[in-house]
Design a protein around this motif. Structure first.
Motif, PDB file in Angstrom:
ATOM      1  N   GLU A   1     -40.352  41.217  85.752  1.00  0.00           N
ATOM      2  CA  GLU A   1     -39.246  41.670  84.911  1.00  0.00           C
ATOM      3  C   GLU A   1     -39.765  42.322  83.632  1.00  0.00           C
ATOM      4  N   ILE A   2     -40.795  41.734  83.060  1.00  0.00           N
ATOM      5  CA  ILE A   2     -41.402  42.294  81.845  1.00  0.00           C
ATOM      6  C   ILE A   2     -41.925  43.696  82.123  1.00  0.00           C
ATOM      7  N   ASP A   3     -42.708  43.843  83.178  1.00  0.00           N
ATOM      8  CA  ASP A   3     -43.290  45.153  83.507  1.00  0.00           C
ATOM      9  C   ASP A   3     -42.205  46.195  83.759  1.00  0.00           C
ATOM     10  N   TYR A   4     -41.175  45.801  84.479  1.00  0.00           N
ATOM     11  CA  TYR A   4     -40.090  46.724  84.792  1.00  0.00           C
ATOM     12  C   TYR A   4     -39.416  47.225  83.513  1.00  0.00           C
ATOM     13  N   LEU A   5     -39.056  46.301  82.617  1.00  0.00           N
ATOM     14  CA  LEU A   5     -38.340  46.725  81.405  1.00  0.00           C
ATOM     15  C   LEU A   5     -39.232  47.449  80.412  1.00  0.00           C
ATOM     16  N   VAL A   6     -40.496  47.102  80.346  1.00  0.00           N
ATOM     17  CA  VAL A   6     -41.412  47.849  79.481  1.00  0.00           C
ATOM     18  C   VAL A   6     -41.479  49.300  79.950  1.00  0.00           C
ATOM     19  N   HIS A   7     -41.568  49.498  81.247  1.00  0.00           N
ATOM     20  CA  HIS A   7     -41.590  50.868  81.784  1.00  0.00           C
ATOM     21  C   HIS A   7     -40.293  51.604  81.451  1.00  0.00           C
ATOM     22  N   LYS A   8     -39.154  50.958  81.697  1.00  0.00           N
ATOM     23  CA  LYS A   8     -37.863  51.600  81.435  1.00  0.00           C
ATOM     24  C   LYS A   8     -37.698  51.939  79.952  1.00  0.00           C
ATOM     25  N   ILE A   9     -38.005  51.005  79.091  1.00  0.00           N
ATOM     26  CA  ILE A   9     -37.795  51.184  77.652  1.00  0.00           C
ATOM     27  C   ILE A   9     -38.761  52.211  77.077  1.00  0.00           C
ATOM     28  N   SER A  10     -40.011  52.167  77.464  1.00  0.00           N
ATOM     29  CA  SER A  10     -41.002  53.086  76.884  1.00  0.00           C
ATOM     30  C   SER A  10     -40.803  54.530  77.348  1.00  0.00           C
ATOM     31  N   ASN A  11     -40.080  54.716  78.447  1.00  0.00           N
ATOM     32  CA  ASN A  11     -39.831  56.067  78.958  1.00  0.00           C
ATOM     33  C   ASN A  11     -38.388  56.541  78.771  1.00  0.00           C
ATOM     34  N   LEU A  12     -37.561  55.710  78.173  1.00  0.00           N
ATOM     35  CA  LEU A  12     -36.160  56.036  77.967  1.00  0.00           C
ATOM     36  C   LEU A  12     -36.019  57.260  77.056  1.00  0.00           C
ATOM     37  N   ARG A  13     -35.216  58.218  77.492  1.00  0.00           N
ATOM     38  CA  ARG A  13     -35.029  59.454  76.714  1.00  0.00           C
ATOM     39  C   ARG A  13     -33.638  59.451  76.082  1.00  0.00           C
TER      40      ARG A  13
ATOM     41  N   TYR B   1     -29.861  46.281  79.196  1.00  0.00           N
ATOM     42  CA  TYR B   1     -30.654  46.139  80.429  1.00  0.00           C
ATOM     43  C   TYR B   1     -30.520  44.711  80.908  1.00  0.00           C
ATOM     44  N   ASP B   2     -30.305  44.533  82.210  1.00  0.00           N
ATOM     45  CA  ASP B   2     -30.246  43.205  82.815  1.00  0.00           C
ATOM     46  C   ASP B   2     -30.959  43.305  84.152  1.00  0.00           C
ATOM     47  N   THR B   3     -32.133  42.699  84.255  1.00  0.00           N
ATOM     48  CA  THR B   3     -32.926  42.840  85.480  1.00  0.00           C
ATOM     49  C   THR B   3     -32.257  42.213  86.682  1.00  0.00           C
ATOM     50  N   GLU B   4     -31.314  41.321  86.479  1.00  0.00           N
ATOM     51  CA  GLU B   4     -30.574  40.733  87.600  1.00  0.00           C
ATOM     52  C   GLU B   4     -29.860  41.822  88.397  1.00  0.00           C
ATOM     53  N   HIS B   5     -29.471  42.883  87.741  1.00  0.00           N
ATOM     54  CA  HIS B   5     -28.751  43.975  88.394  1.00  0.00           C
ATOM     55  C   HIS B   5     -29.626  45.194  88.659  1.00  0.00           C
ATOM     56  N   MET B   6     -30.910  45.100  88.372  1.00  0.00           N
ATOM     57  CA  MET B   6     -31.781  46.268  88.475  1.00  0.00           C
ATOM     58  C   MET B   6     -32.896  46.105  89.493  1.00  0.00           C
ATOM     59  N   LEU B   7     -33.401  44.933  89.669  1.00  0.00           N
ATOM     60  CA  LEU B   7     -34.551  44.742  90.554  1.00  0.00           C
ATOM     61  C   LEU B   7     -34.120  44.385  91.959  1.00  0.00           C
TER      62      LEU B   7
ATOM     63  N   ARG C   1     -32.744  40.016  79.932  1.00  0.00           N
ATOM     64  CA  ARG C   1     -31.764  40.892  79.312  1.00  0.00           C
ATOM     65  C   ARG C   1     -32.315  41.434  78.010  1.00  0.00           C
ATOM     66  N   VAL C   2     -32.060  42.726  77.814  1.00  0.00           N
ATOM     67  CA  VAL C   2     -32.433  43.383  76.566  1.00  0.00           C
ATOM     68  C   VAL C   2     -31.261  44.233  76.113  1.00  0.00           C
ATOM     69  N   VAL C   3     -30.825  43.997  74.896  1.00  0.00           N
ATOM     70  CA  VAL C   3     -29.855  44.876  74.252  1.00  0.00           C
ATOM     71  C   VAL C   3     -30.680  45.819  73.377  1.00  0.00           C
ATOM     72  N   LEU C   4     -30.595  47.100  73.669  1.00  0.00           N
ATOM     73  CA  LEU C   4     -31.369  48.121  72.963  1.00  0.00           C
ATOM     74  C   LEU C   4     -30.421  48.921  72.080  1.00  0.00           C
ATOM     75  N   GLN C   5     -30.752  49.017  70.813  1.00  0.00           N
ATOM     76  CA  GLN C   5     -29.979  49.844  69.896  1.00  0.00           C
ATOM     77  C   GLN C   5     -30.913  50.885  69.293  1.00  0.00           C
ATOM     78  N   ARG C   6     -30.486  52.147  69.369  1.00  0.00           N
ATOM     79  CA  ARG C   6     -31.234  53.220  68.708  1.00  0.00           C
ATOM     80  C   ARG C   6     -30.913  53.110  67.220  1.00  0.00           C
ATOM     81  N   VAL C   7     -31.955  53.055  66.394  1.00  0.00           N
ATOM     82  CA  VAL C   7     -31.742  52.822  64.966  1.00  0.00           C
ATOM     83  C   VAL C   7     -32.461  53.846  64.103  1.00  0.00           C
ATOM     84  N   LYS C   8     -31.911  54.055  62.930  1.00  0.00           N
ATOM     85  CA  LYS C   8     -32.590  54.834  61.880  1.00  0.00           C
ATOM     86  C   LYS C   8     -33.609  53.952  61.176  1.00  0.00           C
ATOM     87  N   ARG C   9     -33.253  52.639  61.039  1.00  0.00           N
ATOM     88  CA  ARG C   9     -34.164  51.636  60.487  1.00  0.00           C
ATOM     89  C   ARG C   9     -33.598  50.265  60.838  1.00  0.00           C
TER      90      ARG C   9
END
Length: 149
Positions: free
Chosen positions: A41-53, A143-149, A2-10
């Protein structure tokens, strides 16, 4: 995983009143692992996060990824993302990955993000950390890979 992603200014993370990681514009990631999580799971989320628009283009549309805005990542380990909350009033953590394995996976995750040419600052695995951030939007995704992969 699981990854909680927050878009931040800092964002920054401190341990014992000392800043151990900080970034300007980008993502704050709170990262947790379940017992069976590994490289897939690591590879999947790295791909998703690095390409997230989720950064705005000139027209205000969410079209840019972290590379296009020169963003950075602050990655903070957080086993509490796997808290068991159904019974009682005190969370249990038996659903989280063993700390020794999770530490290795956390390091692999951060290295994989760096391999995508993203600057990654980190907290200290297992430490009592204080996280500060200016959430941009706010934009928060889970993101929760349990529901994505």
């Amino acid at each position: 995983m699981r990854v909680v992603l927050q878009r931040v200014k800092r964002a920054s993370v401190s341990v014992d009143q000392q800043t151990v990681g900080k970034i300007d514009q980008g993502y704050l990631l709170l990262v947790g692992f379940a017992p069976a999580d590994g490289q897939k799971e690591i590879d999947y989320l790295v791909h998703k996060i690095s390409n997230l628009r989720i950064f705005s283009d000139d027209e205000g549309k969410l079209n840019f990824d972290i590379h296009q805005i020169g963003g950075q990542i602050l990655s903070v380990s957080q086993f509490t993302l796997y808290a068991a909350l159904r019974k009682g009033n005190r969370p249990g953590f038996s659903l989280a990955q063993d700390p020794a394995v999770a530490k290795i996976n956390y390091q692999k995750f951060n290295q994989a993000l760096r391999a995508e040419k993203i600057t990654v600052a980190e907290g200290i695995f297992g430490a009592d950390m204080q996280v500060s951030l200016v959430n941009d939007g706010p934009v928060t995704l889970i993101y929760d890979t349990e529901h994505m992969l």
